[in-house]
Design an enzyme around this catalytic site. Structure first.
Site, PDB file in Angstrom:
ATOM      1  CD  GLU A   1      49.977  46.907  40.555  1.00  0.00           C
ATOM      2  OE1 GLU A   1      51.074  47.738  39.611  1.00  0.00           O
ATOM      3  OE2 GLU A   1      50.620  46.502  41.959  1.00  0.00           O
TER       4      GLU A   1
ATOM      5  CB  CYS B   1      47.921  40.607  40.653  1.00  0.00           C
ATOM      6  SG  CYS B   1      47.654  38.891  41.615  1.00  0.00           S
TER       7      CYS B   1
ATOM      8  CG  HIS C   1      48.360  43.788  44.288  1.00  0.00           C
ATOM      9  ND1 HIS C   1      49.145  44.403  42.681  1.00  0.00           N
ATOM     10  CD2 HIS C   1      47.979  42.787  43.968  1.00  0.00           C
ATOM     11  CE1 HIS C   1      49.300  43.260  42.262  1.00  0.00           C
ATOM     12  NE2 HIS C   1      48.815  42.437  42.967  1.00  0.00           N
TER      13      HIS C   1
HETATM   14  N1  PCA Z   1      47.575  37.898  45.069  1.00  0.00           N
HETATM   15  C1  PCA Z   1      48.967  37.534  44.141  1.00  0.00           C
HETATM   16  C2  PCA Z   1      48.077  36.204  43.319  1.00  0.00           C
HETATM   17  C3  PCA Z   1      46.445  36.332  44.307  1.00  0.00           C
HETATM   18  C4  PCA Z   1      46.715  37.129  44.900  1.00  0.00           C
HETATM   19  O1  PCA Z   1      45.951  37.675  45.416  1.00  0.00           O
HETATM   20  C5  PCA Z   1      49.817  38.659  42.837  1.00  0.00           C
HETATM   21  O2  PCA Z   1      49.865  39.824  43.531  1.00  0.00           O
HETATM   22  O3  PCA Z   1      50.290  38.422  42.060  1.00  0.00           O
END
Ligand code: PCA
Length: 203
Positions: free
Chosen positions: A80, A143, A167
């Site tokens: 990100e 996240c 991610h």
């Molecule tokens: N993904 C979520 C919150 C916890 C996770 O593993 C997110 O992308 O916000």
């Protein structure tokens, strides 16, 4: 030895398992690129996740921090680029919170860029044979929240500790239980994360 704090999340919403938790459990205690991996699992809770990760940072005093999150539906591993100062979700966290749109810190900057080498991470993940690209939004759920909390924490302390968020797609096991998600093997997910750590440099 240098230490890298690697965090994952517990299961949430309609995802009965969270592959980030499995990756962190697997890599915890191992050595990657001269870092000892300190692994921790965070709650999917707007009220607790920030406090918890800051507690881990204070205890571990890491030389770098990478938080992992599941992005169910994505088909690439995506570092990100930026965290935004905003909590908003119509979907509940694990405690039932549904923030309606509010700043995380009233005095904080609107956005903070990742201090991880996101471009190099994408390059090295691809070089290892896996699909990857930079993501320009981590959303406004947990996240993004955790990413912002960590970046703001270091900024307030004038520390340049590389930190940020990656991610990842679903694992096969999750995809089968969920029913409708692109997925990778856990082994490949972990290999891509390890490849990304290889370009996180230190003095
Ligand atoms: N993904 C979520 C919150 C916890 C996770 O593993 C997110 O992308 O916000």
């Amino acid at each position: 030895m240098k230490k890298l704090l690697l965090t994952g999340f517990e299961p949430f919403l309609h995802y009965p398992i969270n592959p980030t938790q499995q990756i962190v459990e697997e890599l915890k205690g191992s050595e990657v690129n001269g870092y000892r991996i300190e692994g921790e699992i965070l709650p999917v809770d707007f009220n607790r996740s920030g406090k918890e990760i800051k507690k881990h940072i204070d205890r571990v005093r890491p030389d770098a921090v990478i938080s992992l999150g599941l992005a169910g539906g994505r088909d690439k591993v995506t570092p990100e680029r930026v965290a935004v100062n905003w909590n908003e979700s119509s979907e509940k966290d694990n405690e039932g919170n549904t923030p309606d749109g509010e700043k995380i810190y009233s005095q904080g900057p609107d956005g903070i860029f990742s201090t991880l080498p996101v471009k190099e991470m994408v390059q090295v993940i691809k070089k290892n044979g896996f699909p990857s690209e930079i993501s320009n939004t981590a959303g406004t759920y947990l996240c993004n929240h955790v990413m912002y909390q960590v970046l703001y924490y270091f900024r307030q302390q004038n520390r340049s500790t590389p930190s940020g968020f990656i991610h990842i797609p679903a694992s096969h096991e999750l995809a089968v239980r969920h029913g409708n998600l692109p997925s990778w093997s856990l082994e490949d997910l972990a290999a891509a994360v390890k490849a990304a750590i290889e370009v996180v440099t230190y003095d």
